[in-house]
Design a protein around this motif. Structure first.
Motif, PDB file in Angstrom:
ATOM      1  N   ASN A   1       0.850  -1.488   0.021  1.00  0.00           N
ATOM      2  CA  ASN A   1       0.039   0.189  -0.065  1.00  0.00           C
ATOM      3  C   ASN A   1       0.911   1.237   0.045  1.00  0.00           C
ATOM      4  OD1 ASN A   1      -2.160  -1.426   0.117  1.00  0.00           O
ATOM      5  ND2 ASN A   1      -2.147  -1.693   2.412  1.00  0.00           N
ATOM      6  N   ASP A   2       2.037   1.216   0.057  1.00  0.00           N
ATOM      7  CA  ASP A   2       3.014   2.224   0.104  1.00  0.00           C
ATOM      8  C   ASP A   2       3.226   2.923  -1.367  1.00  0.00           C
ATOM      9  OD1 ASP A   2       4.991   3.488   2.028  1.00  0.00           O
ATOM     10  OD2 ASP A   2       5.955   3.193   0.206  1.00  0.00           O
ATOM     11  N   PRO A   3       3.046   4.174  -1.277  1.00  0.00           N
ATOM     12  CA  PRO A   3       3.144   4.863  -2.875  1.00  0.00           C
ATOM     13  C   PRO A   3       4.507   4.684  -3.537  1.00  0.00           C
ATOM     14  CG  PRO A   3       2.482   6.410  -1.037  1.00  0.00           C
ATOM     15  CD  PRO A   3       2.909   5.112  -0.235  1.00  0.00           C
ATOM     16  N   ASP A   4       5.579   4.430  -2.908  1.00  0.00           N
ATOM     17  CA  ASP A   4       6.686   4.371  -3.908  1.00  0.00           C
ATOM     18  C   ASP A   4       7.515   2.803  -3.527  1.00  0.00           C
ATOM     19  OD1 ASP A   4       7.907   4.987  -1.393  1.00  0.00           O
ATOM     20  OD2 ASP A   4       9.086   6.811  -1.823  1.00  0.00           O
ATOM     21  N   GLY A   5       7.122   2.114  -2.222  1.00  0.00           N
ATOM     22  CA  GLY A   5       7.629   0.851  -1.919  1.00  0.00           C
ATOM     23  C   GLY A   5       9.099   1.048  -1.314  1.00  0.00           C
ATOM     24  N   TYR A   6       9.406   2.270  -1.033  1.00  0.00           N
ATOM     25  CA  TYR A   6      10.615   2.526  -0.086  1.00  0.00           C
ATOM     26  C   TYR A   6      10.450   2.765   1.227  1.00  0.00           C
ATOM     27  CZ  TYR A   6      13.455   2.999  -4.452  1.00  0.00           C
ATOM     28  OH  TYR A   6      14.479   2.892  -5.594  1.00  0.00           O
ATOM     29  N   PHE A   7      11.491   2.742   1.927  1.00  0.00           N
ATOM     30  CA  PHE A   7      11.276   3.179   3.282  1.00  0.00           C
ATOM     31  C   PHE A   7      11.186   4.644   3.633  1.00  0.00           C
ATOM     32  CE2 PHE A   7      13.570  -1.036   3.689  1.00  0.00           C
ATOM     33  CZ  PHE A   7      12.611  -1.679   4.446  1.00  0.00           C
ATOM     34  N   ALA A   8      10.656   5.159   4.878  1.00  0.00           N
ATOM     35  CA  ALA A   8      10.431   6.395   4.946  1.00  0.00           C
ATOM     36  C   ALA A   8      11.309   7.679   4.404  1.00  0.00           C
ATOM     37  CB  ALA A   8       9.959   6.768   6.230  1.00  0.00           C
ATOM     38  N   ASN A   9      12.569   7.280   4.448  1.00  0.00           N
ATOM     39  CA  ASN A   9      13.645   7.964   3.917  1.00  0.00           C
ATOM     40  C   ASN A   9      13.897   8.036   2.521  1.00  0.00           C
ATOM     41  OD1 ASN A   9      14.882   5.719   4.395  1.00  0.00           O
ATOM     42  ND2 ASN A   9      16.639   6.462   5.356  1.00  0.00           N
ATOM     43  N   GLY A  10      13.256   7.127   1.710  1.00  0.00           N
ATOM     44  CA  GLY A  10      13.276   7.029   0.481  1.00  0.00           C
ATOM     45  C   GLY A  10      14.753   6.085   0.169  1.00  0.00           C
ATOM     46  N   TYR A  11      14.861   5.306   1.159  1.00  0.00           N
ATOM     47  CA  TYR A  11      16.228   4.653   1.075  1.00  0.00           C
ATOM     48  C   TYR A  11      16.027   3.169   0.985  1.00  0.00           C
ATOM     49  CZ  TYR A  11      21.085   3.664   2.332  1.00  0.00           C
ATOM     50  OH  TYR A  11      22.548   3.374   2.442  1.00  0.00           O
ATOM     51  N   PHE A  12      16.769   2.401  -0.023  1.00  0.00           N
ATOM     52  CA  PHE A  12      16.764   0.951  -0.200  1.00  0.00           C
ATOM     53  C   PHE A  12      15.499   0.238  -0.250  1.00  0.00           C
ATOM     54  CE2 PHE A  12      21.270   1.772   1.671  1.00  0.00           C
ATOM     55  CZ  PHE A  12      21.970   1.022   0.302  1.00  0.00           C
ATOM     56  N   PHE A  13      15.389  -0.452  -1.377  1.00  0.00           N
ATOM     57  CA  PHE A  13      14.290  -1.448  -1.324  1.00  0.00           C
ATOM     58  C   PHE A  13      14.566  -2.726  -0.905  1.00  0.00           C
ATOM     59  CE2 PHE A  13      16.096  -1.234  -5.469  1.00  0.00           C
ATOM     60  CZ  PHE A  13      16.261  -2.779  -5.909  1.00  0.00           C
ATOM     61  N   ALA A  14      16.098  -3.050  -0.993  1.00  0.00           N
ATOM     62  CA  ALA A  14      16.553  -4.377  -0.849  1.00  0.00           C
ATOM     63  C   ALA A  14      17.993  -3.968  -0.387  1.00  0.00           C
ATOM     64  CB  ALA A  14      16.703  -5.323  -1.865  1.00  0.00           C
ATOM     65  N   TYR A  15      18.527  -4.733   0.634  1.00  0.00           N
ATOM     66  CA  TYR A  15      20.022  -4.465   1.273  1.00  0.00           C
ATOM     67  C   TYR A  15      20.316  -5.818   2.190  1.00  0.00           C
ATOM     68  CZ  TYR A  15      17.803  -2.629   5.514  1.00  0.00           C
ATOM     69  OH  TYR A  15      17.176  -2.404   6.701  1.00  0.00           O
ATOM     70  N   SER A  16      21.629  -5.960   2.490  1.00  0.00           N
ATOM     71  CA  SER A  16      22.097  -7.064   3.044  1.00  0.00           C
ATOM     72  C   SER A  16      23.361  -6.568   3.821  1.00  0.00           C
ATOM     73  CB  SER A  16      21.935  -8.384   2.482  1.00  0.00           C
ATOM     74  OG  SER A  16      22.890  -8.133   1.126  1.00  0.00           O
ATOM     75  N   TYR A  17      23.866  -7.383   4.644  1.00  0.00           N
ATOM     76  CA  TYR A  17      25.099  -6.971   5.348  1.00  0.00           C
ATOM     77  C   TYR A  17      25.949  -8.230   5.133  1.00  0.00           C
ATOM     78  CZ  TYR A  17      22.932  -3.767   8.392  1.00  0.00           C
ATOM     79  OH  TYR A  17      21.909  -2.757   8.571  1.00  0.00           O
ATOM     80  N   LEU A  18      27.235  -7.813   4.616  1.00  0.00           N
ATOM     81  CA  LEU A  18      28.296  -8.888   4.270  1.00  0.00           C
ATOM     82  C   LEU A  18      28.578  -9.681   5.222  1.00  0.00           C
ATOM     83  CD1 LEU A  18      30.912  -6.340   2.215  1.00  0.00           C
ATOM     84  CD2 LEU A  18      29.458  -7.946   1.283  1.00  0.00           C
ATOM     85  N   GLY A  19      28.609 -11.178   4.876  1.00  0.00           N
ATOM     86  CA  GLY A  19      28.357 -12.104   6.118  1.00  0.00           C
ATOM     87  C   GLY A  19      27.482 -12.237   6.783  1.00  0.00           C
ATOM     88  N   GLY A  20      26.114 -11.733   6.591  1.00  0.00           N
ATOM     89  CA  GLY A  20      25.131 -11.815   7.320  1.00  0.00           C
ATOM     90  C   GLY A  20      24.806 -10.919   8.646  1.00  0.00           C
ATOM     91  N   PRO A  21      24.041 -11.283   9.265  1.00  0.00           N
ATOM     92  CA  PRO A  21      23.180 -12.649   9.404  1.00  0.00           C
ATOM     93  C   PRO A  21      21.746 -12.415   8.686  1.00  0.00           C
ATOM     94  CG  PRO A  21      22.737 -11.575  11.583  1.00  0.00           C
ATOM     95  CD  PRO A  21      23.876 -10.589  10.867  1.00  0.00           C
ATOM     96  N   PHE A  22      21.708 -11.520   8.333  1.00  0.00           N
ATOM     97  CA  PHE A  22      20.273 -11.090   7.434  1.00  0.00           C
ATOM     98  C   PHE A  22      20.118 -10.094   6.385  1.00  0.00           C
ATOM     99  CE2 PHE A  22      19.912  -7.900  11.098  1.00  0.00           C
ATOM    100  CZ  PHE A  22      19.610  -6.813  10.321  1.00  0.00           C
TER     101      PHE A  22
END
Length: 243
Positions: A150-171
């Motif tokens: 339902n979000d207008p742009d599909g981004y978080f509130a600061n318009g930042y990152f639709f997908a990201y991860s941490y090198l080596g995990g854990p998520f």
């Protein structure tokens, strides 16, 4: 676990070594936070159709990565049998800036029984290590998906990152929209982010990558950074003709 057959006991991964090298067996958690309105207004609600689609897309990514591994790697991803775990949280993740991920990830994990310590080093690692133990795997990581239907742009509130991860995990963290990729190509995005989970670097223009950077357990030079070769870490490697 299979790595025990490939290395001496002294070389086995430690508690915080949850995804060092993409060989052997890997347990994968899949958590879909569900806002309950306690702190943030609930603007998103997971539907059965959405949760089924997310599971199918994640499984497709895992299957593809297995298909690319050489037989000697004995790569086998084990998706949590309870996936997706739709877990209540007092926050609405998509309406928070990405920098506040600790609020809803920490709260979600607390509601799963992991309430001790900080959300990253303590709660997240406790959960993925429990996954690793439960499924007797070499590695483990988890995927958090923020509902953004339902979000207008599909981004978080600061318009930042639709997908990201941490090198080596854990998520890794994703939104349902996946920016201009769309839900139908979530498998592509998942596979890319899992690359980061196993210490691979970005290779696309705009990522800031250089050919002198070293990534992975073996510290390999990132020589495919912005070159002409199609690459999953550039985002221009299509998983299959149907994707």
């Amino acid at each position: 676990s299979s790595i025990a057959n490939l290395a001496g006991v002294a070389d086995l991964p430690g508690y915080y070594d949850t995804s060092e090298y993409m060989i052997g067996t890997v347990a994968v958690g899949l958590i879909l936070p569900e806002s309950n309105g306690a702190t943030d207004a609930s603007t998103e609600d997971w539907t059965d159709a959405e949760t089924t689609t997310v599971v199918n897309e994640v499984q497709a990514a895992l299957d593809w990565l297995e298909s690319q591994a050489p037989p000697a790697a004995q790569l086998n991803f084990v998706l949590d049998a309870a996936a997706p775990r739709v877990v209540s949280t007092k926050y609405e993740p998509i309406n928070r800036p990405q920098s506040q991920e600790g609020l809803w990830i920490g709260d979600t994990l607390a509601n799963m029984g992991y309430s001790t310590g900080d959300y990253f080093w303590d709660r997240s690692h406790a959960y993925v290590n429990d996954l690793r133990t439960q499924y007797n795997t070499d590695w483990a990581f988890t995927i958090f998906v923020a509902d953004s239907s339902n979000d207008p742009d599909g981004y978080f509130a600061n318009g930042y990152f639709f997908a990201y991860s941490y090198l080596g995990g854990p998520f890794l963290v994703m939104t349902y929209d996946n920016d201009n990729w769309g839900i139908d190509k979530m498998n592509q995005v998942v596979a890319h982010e899992i690359g980061h989970i196993f210490l691979a670097g970005d290779q696309y223009a705009g990522s800031g990558c250089t050919k002198t950077q070293r990534y992975g357990y073996l510290g390999v030079l990132n020589t495919w950074c912005i070159n002409s070769n199609p690459s999953l870490m550039k985002g221009n490697y299509i998983l299959s003709s149907g994707d």
